[in-house]
Design a protein around this motif. Structure first.
Motif, mmCIF file in Angstrom:
data_model
loop_
_atom_site.group_PDB
_atom_site.id
_atom_site.type_symbol
_atom_site.label_atom_id
_atom_site.label_comp_id
_atom_site.label_asym_id
_atom_site.label_seq_id
_atom_site.Cartn_x
_atom_site.Cartn_y
_atom_site.Cartn_z
ATOM 1 N N ILE A 233 -13.843 43.027 60.052
ATOM 2 C CA ILE A 233 -13.166 42.138 61.009
ATOM 3 C C ILE A 233 -13.933 40.823 61.132
ATOM 4 O O ILE A 233 -13.349 39.729 61.120
ATOM 5 N N CYS A 234 -15.249 40.925 61.251
ATOM 6 C CA CYS A 234 -16.081 39.718 61.346
ATOM 7 C C CYS A 234 -15.990 38.877 60.079
ATOM 8 O O CYS A 234 -15.856 37.648 60.140
ATOM 9 N N PHE A 235 -16.058 39.542 58.925
ATOM 10 C CA PHE A 235 -16.068 38.840 57.639
ATOM 11 C C PHE A 235 -14.787 38.031 57.449
ATOM 12 O O PHE A 235 -14.827 36.839 57.092
ATOM 13 N N SER A 236 -13.637 38.653 57.689
ATOM 14 C CA SER A 236 -12.372 37.941 57.502
ATOM 15 C C SER A 236 -12.174 36.868 58.566
ATOM 16 O O SER A 236 -11.576 35.814 58.297
ATOM 17 N N SER A 237 -12.697 37.092 59.791
ATOM 18 C CA SER A 237 -12.513 36.123 60.868
ATOM 19 C C SER A 237 -13.383 34.879 60.696
ATOM 20 O O SER A 237 -13.135 33.861 61.357
ATOM 21 N N VAL A 238 -14.393 34.938 59.844
ATOM 22 C CA VAL A 238 -15.226 33.759 59.582
ATOM 23 C C VAL A 238 -14.426 32.672 58.875
ATOM 24 O O VAL A 238 -14.595 31.477 59.158
ATOM 25 N N CYS B 116 -19.163 23.412 59.157
ATOM 26 C CA CYS B 116 -19.229 23.927 57.786
ATOM 27 C C CYS B 116 -20.510 24.740 57.572
ATOM 28 O O CYS B 116 -20.477 25.828 56.981
ATOM 29 N N ILE B 117 -21.628 24.219 58.046
ATOM 30 C CA ILE B 117 -22.903 24.929 57.894
ATOM 31 C C ILE B 117 -22.889 26.227 58.703
ATOM 32 O O ILE B 117 -23.399 27.267 58.254
ATOM 33 N N THR B 118 -22.279 26.178 59.895
ATOM 34 C CA THR B 118 -22.169 27.396 60.710
ATOM 35 C C THR B 118 -21.315 28.446 60.008
ATOM 36 O O THR B 118 -21.652 29.634 59.992
ATOM 37 N N GLN B 119 -20.197 28.001 59.424
ATOM 38 C CA GLN B 119 -19.337 28.935 58.698
ATOM 39 C C GLN B 119 -20.060 29.548 57.505
ATOM 40 O O GLN B 119 -19.961 30.760 57.257
ATOM 41 N N SER B 120 -20.813 28.734 56.769
ATOM 42 C CA SER B 120 -21.553 29.252 55.623
ATOM 43 C C SER B 120 -22.620 30.254 56.059
ATOM 44 O O SER B 120 -22.896 31.229 55.351
ATOM 45 N N PHE B 121 -23.215 30.024 57.247
ATOM 46 C CA PHE B 121 -24.228 30.952 57.762
ATOM 47 C C PHE B 121 -23.626 32.333 58.019
ATOM 48 O O PHE B 121 -24.147 33.356 57.563
ATOM 49 N N PHE B 122 -22.513 32.372 58.751
ATOM 50 C CA PHE B 122 -21.910 33.661 59.092
ATOM 51 C C PHE B 122 -21.232 34.307 57.885
ATOM 52 O O PHE B 122 -21.164 35.539 57.794
ATOM 53 N N PHE B 123 -20.748 33.499 56.959
ATOM 54 C CA PHE B 123 -20.148 34.052 55.741
ATOM 55 C C PHE B 123 -21.192 34.805 54.921
ATOM 56 O O PHE B 123 -20.973 35.940 54.498
ATOM 57 N N LEU B 124 -22.340 34.164 54.724
ATOM 58 C CA LEU B 124 -23.403 34.810 53.953
ATOM 59 C C LEU B 124 -23.982 35.995 54.710
ATOM 60 O O LEU B 124 -24.320 37.022 54.105
ATOM 61 N N LEU B 125 -24.091 35.879 56.030
ATOM 62 C CA LEU B 125 -24.600 36.986 56.846
ATOM 63 C C LEU B 125 -23.719 38.225 56.678
ATOM 64 O O LEU B 125 -24.229 39.333 56.424
ATOM 65 N N CYS C 70 -13.234 27.560 51.951
ATOM 66 C CA CYS C 70 -14.218 27.765 53.012
ATOM 67 C C CYS C 70 -15.553 27.164 52.588
ATOM 68 O O CYS C 70 -15.702 26.698 51.448
ATOM 69 N N CYS C 71 -16.513 27.170 53.500
ATOM 70 C CA CYS C 71 -17.810 26.557 53.237
ATOM 71 C C CYS C 71 -18.804 27.597 52.732
ATOM 72 O O CYS C 71 -19.635 28.096 53.511
#
Length: 303
Positions: free
Chosen positions: A69-74, A95-104, A176-177
């Motif tokens: 759920i978290c991964f797709s919602s990023v 963009c940097i915030t999105q890349s942070f949570f995407f990689l996390l 996405c970023c």
């Protein structure tokens, strides 16, 4: 912000520039996102609500559903917004915030899948000691380690991106970023960042893949030693779902983060596979191929 960028936003080109195709893509991906949310939420509710599923296997599966759920919602909400927007922009910090949570989320899911592989190994190869080996404290430690690895890996890579200076073109050839898509926009040399990302991705693979390969090599060996075909089928059914998810996720994610970025359509399709499609398929794979989950779902519906 002026210390590391000459503009305040990026433009996400997405999957297509055709307005009619974008409308169709909006409908398709909105359906995918809603199914992902509903499917994974149902899995969480079934696992938490049915006492028959309060065992380590479903403890990990519940965390996997939450992570999906978290991964797709990023990425999905911003992607859906851009399908209907003329100006497909995202702020630099956004963009940097999105890349942070995407990689996390990606790193945490890779680590969690390896923990689930070890759980299947313990259940099939050491059934008499299973409850002693996979006790709740160990399960909590493994899940916490998965999230910790995700946070640490993402934090290190995204901290170093602040050393880059972005100027000139601000167009990202992606929906996405992701970090590999940001490197070509840097005016300064991103070689160190690329090396760090490839190195951390390879290290994550070396940390998790050997555990998965070891677990499934022992599982296959144990299944082949079972004399009855019914016993073999039952043992294989308990791990085939997880193996399917592992192949879908690892095959595409490793290709994306170890290979150099090119901005091609193939890279966008690969990213959709492991960040969107896998999150949609996980609850379907585990529910359709798992008799215990289907029985628990029937009990919940009757209640």
């Amino acid at each position: 912000m002026d210390n590391f960028t000459f503009f305040t936003e990026f433009i996400l080109l997405g999957l297509s520039a055709d307005c009619r195709i974008q409308t169709l893509l909006f409908v398709v991906f909105l359906g995918i996102y809603l199914l992902t949310l509903v499917g994974n939420l149902v899995m969480i509710l079934v696992i938490r609500g049915d006492s028959h599923l309060h065992i380590p296997m479903y403890f990990f599966l519940g965390h996997l559903s939450f992570l999906d759920i978290c991964f797709s919602s990023v990425t999905m909400p911003k992607m859906l917004q851009n399908f209907l927007s003329q100006k497909k922009s995202i702020s630099v910090w956004g963009c940097i915030t999105q890349s942070f949570f995407f990689l996390l989320c990606g790193c945490a899911e890779a680590s969690l899948l390896s923990a689930m592989a070890y759980d299947r190994y313990a259940a099939i190869c050491h059934p008499l000691l299973y409850t002693m080996v996979m006790n709740r404290p160990l399960c909590m430690v493994m899940v916490s380690a998965a999230w910790g690895i995700g946070v640490l890996n993402s934090l290190v890579n995204n901290l170093f991106i602040h050393k880059l200076h972005f100027c000139g073109s601000n167009i990202i050839f992606h929906f996405c970023c992701e970090l590999p898509s940001l490197f070509p926009l840097s005016c300064t040399d991103p070689t160190a960042n690329k090396f760090l990302l490839s190195g951390s991705s390879a290290f994550l693979g070396l940390l998790t893949l050997p555990l998965i390969l070891f677990s499934y090599s022992r599982i296959i060996s144990a299944i082949l030693n079972i004399r009855s075909s019914e016993g073999q089928a039952k043992a294989f059914s308990t791990c085939s779902s997880h193996l399917t998810v592992v192949l879908l996720f690892y095959g595409t994610a490793l290709f994306r983060y170890i290979s150099p970025a090119s901005g091609s359509v193939l890279e966008r399709v690969v990213s959709i596979q492991y960040s969107v499609i896998t999150s949609l398929l996980n609850p379907l794979i585990y529910s359709l191929k798992n008799q215990e989950v289907k029985a628990a779902l029937q009990r919940m519906l009757r209640q």
